[in-house]
Design an enzyme around this catalytic site. Structure first.
Site, PDB file in Angstrom:
ATOM      1  N   HIS A 153     -49.223  93.646 -64.394  1.00 42.79           N
ATOM      2  CA  HIS A 153     -49.206  92.347 -63.711  1.00 42.79           C
ATOM      3  C   HIS A 153     -48.261  92.425 -62.529  1.00 42.79           C
ATOM      4  O   HIS A 153     -47.221  93.078 -62.595  1.00 42.79           O
ATOM      5  CB  HIS A 153     -48.775  91.224 -64.666  1.00 42.79           C
ATOM      6  CG  HIS A 153     -47.531  91.506 -65.434  1.00 42.79           C
ATOM      7  ND1 HIS A 153     -47.507  92.333 -66.540  1.00 42.79           N
ATOM      8  CD2 HIS A 153     -46.245  91.085 -65.261  1.00 42.79           C
ATOM      9  CE1 HIS A 153     -46.275  92.392 -67.020  1.00 42.79           C
ATOM     10  NE2 HIS A 153     -45.486  91.660 -66.259  1.00 42.79           N
TER      11      HIS A 153
ATOM     12  N   GLU B 131     -42.129  93.368 -70.130  1.00 40.09           N
ATOM     13  CA  GLU B 131     -42.275  92.756 -71.459  1.00 40.09           C
ATOM     14  C   GLU B 131     -43.714  92.782 -71.939  1.00 40.09           C
ATOM     15  O   GLU B 131     -43.967  92.896 -73.139  1.00 40.09           O
ATOM     16  CB  GLU B 131     -41.782  91.299 -71.417  1.00 40.09           C
ATOM     17  CG  GLU B 131     -40.278  91.186 -71.279  1.00 40.09           C
ATOM     18  CD  GLU B 131     -39.834  89.754 -70.980  1.00 40.09           C
ATOM     19  OE1 GLU B 131     -40.658  88.832 -71.099  1.00 40.09           O
ATOM     20  OE2 GLU B 131     -38.657  89.594 -70.625  1.00 40.09           O
TER      21      GLU B 131
END
Ligand code: 5GP
Length: 120
Positions: free
Chosen positions: A105, A100
């Site tokens: 990350h 998203e």
């Protein structure tokens, strides 16, 4: 490889425009609690450099950035006491990966059994 979008939410967190619940920071790495935790421990570890994905990070990050990232992971999971009972690390990537936020990350999830690796 998509171009890096300076308006993504983690870029805003890195610039201090949006707050985060920080658990770790050094020259190259920031880690903070996920805003929508899926486990008792749910931390996102991000490089401070502008990398879209794990692929981008692996291709372009310096040895110093790579070392800092994985050293930070080791420090965080130790501090969070999730090493002995285990945890899951996830790097969703691109469309099929369900990514998203287009800033690399690593999710760290622990504190309970995380369940099947991939839900059907
Ligand atoms: P992805 O689906 O890209 O792998 O994961 C993005 C993660 O970022 C999600 O787990 C989501 O809850 C988290 N997230 C989205 N916006 C924010 C935010 O503003 N602050 C924090 N701490 N986490 C966020």
């Amino acid at each position: 490889m998509p171009e890096y979008d300076d308006n993504n939410i983690f870029a805003k967190i890195l610039r201090g425009e949006i707050p985060c619940d920080k658990v770790y920071e050094d020259d190259h790495v920031l880690a903070f609690k996920d805003i929508s935790p899926q486990a008792p421990v749910h931390i996102l570890v991000i490089p401070k450099g502008k990398y879209v994905s794990i692929v981008d990070f692996g291709a372009k990050a310096s040895p110093e950035e790579l070392k800092a990232f994985f050293s930070a992971v080791e420090t965080i999971v130790s501090e969070q006491n999730i090493v002995s009972e285990g945890f899951r690390s996830i790097a969703n990537t691109g469309l099929n990966g369900g990514q998203e936020v287009p800033h690399f990350h690593l999710h760290l999830l622990g504190g309970k059994k995380i369940g099947p690796m991939v839900s059907k």
